[in-house]
Design a protein around this motif. Structure first.
Motif, PDB file in Angstrom:
ATOM      1  N   SER A   1       0.827  -1.205   0.000  1.00 38.10           N
ATOM      2  CA  SER A   1       0.000   0.000   0.000  1.00 38.10           C
ATOM      3  C   SER A   1       0.865   1.260   0.000  1.00 38.10           C
ATOM      4  O   SER A   1       0.616   2.195  -0.773  1.00 38.10           O
ATOM      5  CB  SER A   1      -0.921  -0.010   1.222  1.00 38.10           C
ATOM      6  N   ILE A   2       1.872   1.293   0.854  1.00 44.29           N
ATOM      7  CA  ILE A   2       2.762   2.464   0.907  1.00 44.29           C
ATOM      8  C   ILE A   2       3.485   2.631  -0.423  1.00 44.29           C
ATOM      9  O   ILE A   2       3.603   3.739  -0.948  1.00 44.29           O
ATOM     10  CB  ILE A   2       3.764   2.343   2.077  1.00 44.29           C
ATOM     11  N   GLU A   3       3.955   1.526  -0.977  1.00 39.81           N
ATOM     12  CA  GLU A   3       4.640   1.585  -2.274  1.00 39.81           C
ATOM     13  C   GLU A   3       3.700   2.126  -3.353  1.00 39.81           C
ATOM     14  O   GLU A   3       4.098   2.961  -4.177  1.00 39.81           O
ATOM     15  CB  GLU A   3       5.128   0.191  -2.652  1.00 39.81           C
ATOM     16  N   THR A   4       2.465   1.708  -3.350  1.00 40.61           N
ATOM     17  CA  THR A   4       1.483   2.192  -4.329  1.00 40.61           C
ATOM     18  C   THR A   4       1.242   3.688  -4.160  1.00 40.61           C
ATOM     19  O   THR A   4       1.185   4.430  -5.144  1.00 40.61           O
ATOM     20  CB  THR A   4       0.158   1.419  -4.184  1.00 40.61           C
ATOM     21  N   ILE A   5       1.115   4.118  -2.920  1.00 40.93           N
ATOM     22  CA  ILE A   5       0.898   5.547  -2.655  1.00 40.93           C
ATOM     23  C   ILE A   5       2.071   6.372  -3.183  1.00 40.93           C
ATOM     24  O   ILE A   5       1.886   7.386  -3.853  1.00 40.93           O
ATOM     25  CB  ILE A   5       0.704   5.795  -1.149  1.00 40.93           C
ATOM     26  N   LEU A   6       3.286   5.925  -2.905  1.00 43.63           N
ATOM     27  CA  LEU A   6       4.468   6.694  -3.288  1.00 43.63           C
ATOM     28  C   LEU A   6       4.778   6.642  -4.778  1.00 43.63           C
ATOM     29  O   LEU A   6       5.251   7.623  -5.353  1.00 43.63           O
ATOM     30  CB  LEU A   6       5.684   6.214  -2.497  1.00 43.63           C
ATOM     31  N   MET A   7       4.527   5.518  -5.418  1.00 47.20           N
ATOM     32  CA  MET A   7       4.950   5.354  -6.802  1.00 47.20           C
ATOM     33  C   MET A   7       3.852   5.692  -7.820  1.00 47.20           C
ATOM     34  O   MET A   7       4.104   5.661  -9.017  1.00 47.20           O
ATOM     35  CB  MET A   7       5.463   3.926  -7.026  1.00 47.20           C
ATOM     36  N   THR A   8       2.664   6.029  -7.356  1.00 44.31           N
ATOM     37  CA  THR A   8       1.604   6.477  -8.257  1.00 44.31           C
ATOM     38  C   THR A   8       1.680   7.999  -8.358  1.00 44.31           C
ATOM     39  O   THR A   8       1.719   8.684  -7.349  1.00 44.31           O
ATOM     40  CB  THR A   8       0.211   6.075  -7.714  1.00 44.31           C
ATOM     41  N   ASP A   9       1.728   8.494  -9.577  1.00 45.09           N
ATOM     42  CA  ASP A   9       1.766   9.943  -9.783  1.00 45.09           C
ATOM     43  C   ASP A   9       0.381  10.540  -9.568  1.00 45.09           C
ATOM     44  O   ASP A   9      -0.631   9.907  -9.864  1.00 45.09           O
ATOM     45  CB  ASP A   9       2.211  10.288 -11.207  1.00 45.09           C
ATOM     46  N   ARG A  10       0.371  11.774  -9.079  1.00 44.51           N
ATOM     47  CA  ARG A  10      -0.906  12.489  -8.971  1.00 44.51           C
ATOM     48  C   ARG A  10      -1.525  12.571 -10.361  1.00 44.51           C
ATOM     49  O   ARG A  10      -0.830  12.701 -11.355  1.00 44.51           O
ATOM     50  CB  ARG A  10      -0.678  13.901  -8.447  1.00 44.51           C
ATOM     51  N   TYR A  11      -2.831  12.510 -10.427  1.00 47.11           N
ATOM     52  CA  TYR A  11      -3.623  12.584 -11.656  1.00 47.11           C
ATOM     53  C   TYR A  11      -3.453  11.353 -12.549  1.00 47.11           C
ATOM     54  O   TYR A  11      -3.967  11.318 -13.646  1.00 47.11           O
ATOM     55  CB  TYR A  11      -3.326  13.863 -12.452  1.00 47.11           C
ATOM     56  N   GLU A  12      -2.743  10.333 -12.073  1.00 48.23           N
ATOM     57  CA  GLU A  12      -2.596   9.106 -12.852  1.00 48.23           C
ATOM     58  C   GLU A  12      -3.880   8.278 -12.814  1.00 48.23           C
ATOM     59  O   GLU A  12      -4.220   7.609 -13.780  1.00 48.23           O
ATOM     60  CB  GLU A  12      -1.429   8.286 -12.289  1.00 48.23           C
ATOM     61  N   ARG A  13      -4.596   8.341 -11.707  1.00 46.10           N
ATOM     62  CA  ARG A  13      -5.854   7.615 -11.561  1.00 46.10           C
ATOM     63  C   ARG A  13      -7.009   8.539 -11.936  1.00 46.10           C
ATOM     64  O   ARG A  13      -7.211   9.572 -11.314  1.00 46.10           O
ATOM     65  CB  ARG A  13      -6.037   7.119 -10.134  1.00 46.10           C
ATOM     66  N   VAL A  14      -7.753   8.154 -12.928  1.00 52.59           N
ATOM     67  CA  VAL A  14      -8.826   8.996 -13.439  1.00 52.59           C
ATOM     68  C   VAL A  14      -9.925   9.200 -12.404  1.00 52.59           C
ATOM     69  O   VAL A  14     -10.424  10.301 -12.216  1.00 52.59           O
ATOM     70  CB  VAL A  14      -9.416   8.387 -14.731  1.00 52.59           C
TER      71      VAL A  14
END
Length: 128
Positions: free
Chosen positions: A32-45
């Motif tokens: 979960s932490i890895e997903t939070i950190l490695m997902t860029d803002r605005y990447e998820r529609v």
């Protein structure tokens, strides 16, 4: 034979497949932490505010003051999206390696109702 074949999966029909409970263990929290950190803002529609700002640091030069602020921002970001843990912010650190173009992140946390765990991540920004 069915057209859908499940290999490598276990199914126990005596238990509910979906529950209202939360899955809480170190491996799940780490992911979960890895997903939070490695997902860029605005990447998820569907949830554009989810994610971090780390990719924007690619060309930044970080000094100790900026690194301290970056650590505070990372801790705030994790607290926003991960409510299954309590971060021990006074025991977290971030080391900047300018020649190697990476940061080393260490986050200590307590799984709510559980033990103290550690998240370690080396984030490389670009290769030499």
């Amino acid at each position: 034979m069915s057209e859908f074949e499940f290999k490598n999966y276990a199914l126990d029909i005596s238990k509910k497949a979906m529950t209202q409970g939360q899955v809480i263990d170190k491996q799940v929290i780490t992911q979960s932490i890895e997903t939070i950190l490695m997902t860029d803002r605005y990447e998820r529609v569907m949830e554009p505010s989810f994610g971090s700002f780390l990719s924007g640091l690619v060309f930044e030069t970080l000094d100790s003051t900026q690194a301290s602020k970056l650590l505070d921002d990372i801790i705030r970001l994790i607290r926003t999206y991960e409510d299954r843990i309590t971060i021990l912010s006074n025991r977290c650190n971030l080391k900047v390696n300018l020649p190697g173009h990476y940061i080393e992140l260490k986050i200590l946390y307590v799984i709510n109702g559980g033990s103290v765990e550690e998240f370690n991540k080396r984030i490389v920004f670009w290769f030499v």
